[in-house]
Design a protein around this motif. Structure first.
Motif, PDB file in Angstrom:
ATOM      1  N   VAL B  19       0.858  -1.111  -0.016  1.00 30.61           N
ATOM      2  CA  VAL B  19       0.137   0.104  -0.022  1.00 30.61           C
ATOM      3  C   VAL B  19       0.885   1.184  -0.100  1.00 30.61           C
ATOM      4  O   VAL B  19       1.956   1.243   0.838  1.00 30.61           O
ATOM      5  CB  VAL B  19      -0.780   0.033   1.207  1.00 30.61           C
ATOM      6  N   GLU B  40     -11.224  11.710   3.487  1.00 32.06           N
ATOM      7  CA  GLU B  40     -11.918  10.640   3.852  1.00 32.06           C
ATOM      8  C   GLU B  40     -11.188   9.575   4.628  1.00 32.06           C
ATOM      9  O   GLU B  40      -9.988   9.647   4.761  1.00 32.06           O
ATOM     10  CB  GLU B  40     -12.356   9.905   2.386  1.00 32.06           C
ATOM     11  N   ASN B  41     -11.966   8.535   5.144  1.00 34.25           N
ATOM     12  CA  ASN B  41     -11.276   7.669   5.909  1.00 34.25           C
ATOM     13  C   ASN B  41     -10.035   6.859   5.164  1.00 34.25           C
ATOM     14  O   ASN B  41     -10.664   6.605   4.067  1.00 34.25           O
ATOM     15  CB  ASN B  41     -12.158   6.511   6.412  1.00 34.25           C
ATOM     16  N   GLY B  42      -8.879   6.521   5.515  1.00 32.21           N
ATOM     17  CA  GLY B  42      -7.989   6.091   4.747  1.00 32.21           C
ATOM     18  C   GLY B  42      -7.341   6.863   3.689  1.00 32.21           C
ATOM     19  O   GLY B  42      -6.571   6.268   2.940  1.00 32.21           O
ATOM     20  N   ALA B  43      -7.489   7.978   3.774  1.00 27.74           N
ATOM     21  CA  ALA B  43      -6.956   9.040   2.912  1.00 27.74           C
ATOM     22  C   ALA B  43      -5.427   9.257   3.239  1.00 27.74           C
ATOM     23  O   ALA B  43      -4.669   9.748   2.310  1.00 27.74           O
ATOM     24  CB  ALA B  43      -7.753  10.273   2.945  1.00 27.74           C
ATOM     25  N   GLY B  44      -5.319   9.087   4.607  1.00 28.63           N
ATOM     26  CA  GLY B  44      -3.779   9.139   5.002  1.00 28.63           C
ATOM     27  C   GLY B  44      -3.388  10.227   6.135  1.00 28.63           C
ATOM     28  O   GLY B  44      -2.289  10.477   6.197  1.00 28.63           O
ATOM     29  N   LYS B  45      -4.511  10.754   6.517  1.00 28.67           N
ATOM     30  CA  LYS B  45      -4.513  11.874   7.413  1.00 28.67           C
ATOM     31  C   LYS B  45      -3.602  11.459   8.600  1.00 28.67           C
ATOM     32  O   LYS B  45      -2.636  12.124   8.969  1.00 28.67           O
ATOM     33  CB  LYS B  45      -5.742  12.318   7.926  1.00 28.67           C
ATOM     34  N   SER B  46      -4.004  10.269   9.423  1.00 34.35           N
ATOM     35  CA  SER B  46      -3.359   9.506  10.500  1.00 34.35           C
ATOM     36  C   SER B  46      -1.931   9.285  10.219  1.00 34.35           C
ATOM     37  O   SER B  46      -1.287   9.483  11.134  1.00 34.35           O
ATOM     38  CB  SER B  46      -4.174   8.663  11.231  1.00 34.35           C
ATOM     39  N   THR B  47      -1.554   8.809   9.168  1.00 34.47           N
ATOM     40  CA  THR B  47      -0.395   8.313   8.791  1.00 34.47           C
ATOM     41  C   THR B  47       0.495   9.553   8.704  1.00 34.47           C
ATOM     42  O   THR B  47       1.489   9.591   9.347  1.00 34.47           O
ATOM     43  CB  THR B  47      -0.374   7.441   7.374  1.00 34.47           C
ATOM     44  N   LYS B  50       1.436  10.856  12.032  1.00 34.85           N
ATOM     45  CA  LYS B  50       2.348   9.691  12.692  1.00 34.85           C
ATOM     46  C   LYS B  50       3.786  10.032  12.004  1.00 34.85           C
ATOM     47  O   LYS B  50       4.722   9.774  12.935  1.00 34.85           O
ATOM     48  CB  LYS B  50       1.950   8.360  12.386  1.00 34.85           C
ATOM     49  N   GLN B  90      -7.329  10.296  18.816  1.00 23.88           N
ATOM     50  CA  GLN B  90      -8.661  10.118  18.822  1.00 23.88           C
ATOM     51  C   GLN B  90      -9.174   9.218  20.010  1.00 23.88           C
ATOM     52  O   GLN B  90     -10.181   9.760  20.585  1.00 23.88           O
ATOM     53  CB  GLN B  90      -9.264   9.288  17.443  1.00 23.88           C
ATOM     54  N   GLU B  91      -8.463   8.140  20.104  1.00 30.57           N
ATOM     55  CA  GLU B  91      -8.879   7.317  21.356  1.00 30.57           C
ATOM     56  C   GLU B  91      -7.949   8.014  22.615  1.00 30.57           C
ATOM     57  O   GLU B  91      -6.940   8.054  22.241  1.00 30.57           O
ATOM     58  CB  GLU B  91      -8.438   5.925  21.131  1.00 30.57           C
ATOM     59  N   LYS B 352     -17.196  -0.681  17.371  1.00 24.33           N
ATOM     60  CA  LYS B 352     -16.081  -1.654  17.524  1.00 24.33           C
ATOM     61  C   LYS B 352     -16.328  -2.423  19.183  1.00 24.33           C
ATOM     62  O   LYS B 352     -15.887  -3.334  19.124  1.00 24.33           O
ATOM     63  CB  LYS B 352     -14.896  -0.950  17.880  1.00 24.33           C
TER      64      LYS B 352
END
Lengths: 415, 513
Positions: B19, B40-47, B50, B90-91, B352
């Motif tokens: 990926v 969107e979710n999976g767009a790479g924001k959190s990555t 990090k 987020q958590e 979840k």
């Protein structure tokens, strides 16, 4: 590599443990000068460990729901002792004594289950209590003295299948019959699976992987049949082994193919979501704990049959062997993961280690150390290979020089 | 010019096996601004965050990070924190059994002569709490705080580390409206104290309210970045660049044809299981027609979820009375399984923790609430199971390579579809959806909305519980409002607007005589 995958399925990781077990057997066979793979040793391997493996079946289910049962050794000892005393002192017929022992097992299970399910006390604490109660109980009722067991039980605990039929087979014909039945069933199951897959997906799997699977199965089962059947006259596939096989089939079906089985995994995986899916969590806890003590009682009675007397220290430390088998088999401490088949392989690892080290003349002290190290190694390996982004060792071994090793876990796509 | 820029990330590329999570992302943040990142979710924001905070160490990605005019090469979080970059996930990551003080100084304890200096820590904690507008005893345990307060303590913790660049990953996703507003106010306050904020958010109205600049990321690339004047963000423009297409209408057009009353709840009363005597539902009565989508609006803690879970087999609280009627016949639903049997389905708000067993595959999840349907001869039939899963996958357009895939491999939107599929498989008459679009992106939301309409068109009675008023207005035929456990009103959504709803939601009713 692709060919191997076609035969064994996509997930080779589940065979890691089987390969490790075979390697271990081969190693000990060489190290002990061929005394490992003999009919009598293999017979002993089963009849001498059947009781632990029977408890491991129940323990797997307990661990899958996210609990633990420390009382199984004490319960096994207690139920075996009650059985022996009922027979000796209260003049019960042997079968009634056995039923009494099993009944006590069920009652103990209901006791454990009540505290865990209804009162919400963790299984660790509940069964720690039971472990003390019934260890004390067995010493109390036996006054620390061994009690002889009914001789009829010897057949269940250490007996062999009958001899019959022609002698030209050069082996025990009961064992031969069992082997043929097993091969036939395996082949039938394989063919049926292929046909059903064809109906479902339209495309038929090609013939050769199925043929190789059946051939492999035939060779393995055939070899074991010969090994177990060709011992000294009067011996065969042992009765406790047969009881174990029957129990494994029954409990494998229960865990994999019934609603109750699914509920066990659902409760262990996520208790809250299971409850919101209509699963009665308390009932699942209760029945699983109950079943565990029932199997512990059965194991205790078989053990007493084999050793011809019930002793006050029977069952000491068995819980640890049962728990170790389950964890070597890859179950998760947090629950929700694990299978009976893998647990059996895990249990056989321990059994083979015991037997092999004994054949090599290694003392009980060192054997204990080695078993502890193997437990750690097995679990560490499991944890390592499940970590995302790591290629498992098996995969690395198999995919050397092959092109199809590119797939990896698409780790952390979430944003 | 260079002076005013605190952070530049140039051409950041991060590749995972198989990926390309980030593909040459560029981000430029000016000192003292609030910079929103959406996608969107999976767009790479959190990555991306990090990478910035050193979770993915220097060397594991390509590209360059210029922070305060120098190239940064963080090998771990500790190094980025020392440089003044703090990320709030987020958590929340606080330890519930420890006090505020202990949590704030966790890992950064003030030590004197080898022992922790509690007096000093407590003193500093009081100061920090004041800065985030909290007036609490520093010895309070975290578990006794609300989520909103916990969030503020997290920020206080960041302040204790001398933060210069604060990253907030979906800070308001678990907060109610009042706490959210409070948090946004605090961010403005921090800005005035020269602390730069990067906020990742799905909530366009919040982005609009406080951002100075917006960067939109899609599929691991920066789509656009532009400065905005706070309060004048063009929401539609953000949506357009997030999904790569224009969404004229955030809610699908749908014509409803309500039929007879299918589901009727009367005088439902539930007591709080933890606080004896406190009623969480007070004589609640409502009804739903076949083919109708009925919304439930209420502030957090109003008792919407409690009411629904109580109706769903007394799954929450202590039942104190009330009746449920299905098609005019009174039901007895003392357990979840009896509720499912009666044709009620409940999709919980917390996917979840309540909706999914994360160890399961899609196949096993779909059938998990109705194992009876796949029995043959008393045993589970895997062929039937697979067929059911495949049907769900097609009907709900679940994007996956195989139904054997684990549910954790799916994006939030697809996970939610799996949960919907699980409940559709129970053949319900009444479908209760509790926050069905929480935490999923705009595109996936639209698909969920279409599925809700499809279910209504099939004649199901749909109950939609949501905290987002536009969603309720856009999706429901009628809306009930709840305040403090009582139903305070019912209104046709044609006649409703956000203000009317909010008035009813905050309208504490007079005690009934």
């Amino acid at each position: 590599m692709k060919q191997i995958k076609k035969v064994l399925g996509d997930d080779l990781r589940k065979y890691t443990l089987v390969f490790a077990l075979i390697a271990l057997i081969i190693f000990f066979n060489i190290a002990s000068g061929g005394r490992m793979v003999t009919p009598s040793n293999f017979q002993n391997l089963l009849s001498g460990n059947a009781y632990v493996l029977i408890m491991a079946i129940g323990m797997l289910m307990v661990i899958v729901i996210g609990q633990i049962d420390l009382s199984v050794g004490s319960v096994a000892g207690f139920c075996g002792m009650v059985m022996a005393i009922a027979f000796q002192k209260w003049n019960f017929p042997w079968w009634a004594a056995v039923l009494l022992g099993l009944g006590i097992g069920v009652l103990v299970g209901a006791w454990n289950g009540f505290w865990v399910a209804k009162m919400g006390i963790p299984g660790f604490i509940t069964t720690l209590g039971s472990m003390m109660i019934f260890r004390g109980g067995v010493i109390w009722i036996s006054r620390s003295i061994s009690v002889p067991a009914p001789s009829e039980l010897k057949w269940f605990g250490a007996g062999y299948l009958p001899e019959w039929g022609p002698a030209f087979t050069a082996m025990n014909n009961s064992t031969l019959l069992l082997g043929i039945l097993a091969i036939g069933f395996f082949a039938y199951a394989q063919l049926r699976q292929r046909n059903r897959a064809a109906v479902l997906h339209g495309a038929k799997e090609s013939v050769w992987p199925v043929a190789i699977r059946i051939a492999l199965g035939t060779v393995v089962v055939g070899y074991l049949t010969w090994l177990y059947g060709s011992g000294r006259p009067g011996t065969s596939f042992p009765i406790p082994g047969l009881i174990l096989v029957i129990l494994v089939i029954i409990y494998h079906t229960i865990t994999q193919k019934t609603r109750f089985g699914r509920h066990i995994y659902a409760v262990g995986g996520n208790k809250n979501s299971a409850a919101l899916s209509g699963v009665n969590v308390q009932k699942t806890y209760f029945l699983t704990m109950l079943n565990m003590s029932f199997l512990a009682a059965l194991a205790g009675i078989l053990f007493v049959g084999r050793s011809t007397a019930a002793g006050p220290s029977d069952g000491n430390g068995w819980e640890m062997d049962a728990i170790a088998s389950v964890y070597i088999g890859g179950a998760a401490v947090s629950g929700g993961v694990g299978t009976i088949m893998a647990t059996m392989v895990g249990g056989m690892m321990m059994a083979v280690l015991n037997s092999g080290l004994m054949l090599m003349g290694v003392g009980a002290d060192k054997t204990q150390v080695i078993k502890g190290l193997v437990l750690m190694a097995a679990v560490a390996f499991d944890v390592y290979s499940k970590r995302p982004g790591h290629v498992s060792i098996t995969k690395r071994l198999f995919s050397m020089n092959s092109a199809d090793s590119k797939e990896g876990s698409p780790a952390d796509k979430k944003s | 010019m260079e002076e005013s820029i605190i952070l530049q990330m140039r051409e950041i590329t991060k590749v995972f096996p198989g990926v390309r999570a980030l593909d040459g992302v560029t981000l430029e943040v000016r000192r003292g601004e609030i910079h929103s990142i959406c996608g969107e979710n999976g767009a790479g924001k959190s990555t991306l965050m990090k990478v910035l905070s050193g979770v993915y160490p220097y060397g594991s990605y390509e590209g360059q990070i210029i922070y305060m005019g120098k190239e940064a090469q963080f090998k771990n979080i500790k190094e980025s924190e020392n440089a003044g970059i703090v990320i709030i996930h987020q958590e929340l990551t606080m330890i519930p059994e420890l006090s505020i003080t202990e949590n704030i100084f966790m890992g950064n304890e003030i030590v004197k002569n080898g022992l922790i200096d509690w007096d000093e820590e407590r003193q500093r904690t009081i100061e920090l709490l004041e800065r985030v507008g909290l007036n609490l005893n520093p010895n309070t345990l975290i578990k006794n705080l609300g989520v909103g307060q916990q969030q503020l303590v997290e920020i206080a913790k960041a302040l204790s580390k001398n933060v210069k660049l604060l990253i907030l990953d979906e800070p308001t996703s678990a907060l109610n409206e009042a706490d959210s507003a409070n948090l946004l106010e605090l961010m403005r306050d921090l800005k005035s104290k020269d602390i730069t904020c990067i906020m990742i958010s799905h909530k366009l109205n919040e982005i609009a309210a406080i951002s100075d600049a917006v960067t939109v990321i899609r599929d691991g690339r920066t789509v656009e970045t532009y400065p905005v004047e706070a309060g004048k963000v063009d929401e539609d423009r953000i949506i357009r660049s997030m999904v790569g297409r224009a969404i004229e209408n955030r809610y699908p057009i749908h014509e409803s044809h309500p039929g007879d009353i299918v589901f009727e709840v009367s005088d439902w009363c539930v007591e709080d299981p933890n606080v004896p005597g406190r009623m969480v539902c007070k004589n609640s009565s409502f009804h739903v027609r076949a083919g109708e989508v009925v919304g439930f609006a209420g502030l957090m803690g109003a008792g919407r979820t409690e009411l629904m879970r109580s109706i769903f087999g007394h799954n929450y609280g202590i039942f104190k009375g009330g009746t449920v009627k299905m098609k005019g016949r009174e039901l007895s639903v003392p357990s979840v399984s009896s509720a499912i049997e009666a044709g009620i389905a409940y999709v919980p708000e917390d996917r979840k923790n309540l909706g999914l067993n994360l160890l399961d595959s899609i196949r096993m999840t779909i059938v998990s609430a109705n194992l009876k349907a796949i029995l043959s001869g008393g045993l589970l039939d895997f062929d039937k199971e697979r067929k059911a899963a495949e049907q769900s996958r097609t009907a709900l357009r679940i994007k996956t390579s195989s139904v054997e895939a684990g549910v954790t491999t799916l994006s939030g939107g697809n996970q939610q579809k799996v949960v919907l599929g699980k409940w559709m498989f129970t053949q319900p008459e009444v479908l209760i959806l509790d926050e069905p679009t929480r935490g999923i992106d705009v595109g996936a939301k639209y698909e969920i909305y279409r599925l809700i309409h499809e279910m209504a068109d099939q004649g199901k009675a749909v109950i939609l519980v949501s905290s987002e008023l536009p969603e309720l207005l856009g999706m429901s035929d009628r809306i009930y409002t709840i305040c403090e456990g009582s139903i305070t009103g019912v209104i046709d959504s044609k006649d409703a607007d956000q203000e009317t709803l909010m008035r009813l939601m905050t309208n504490t009713p007079a005690v009934k005589s």
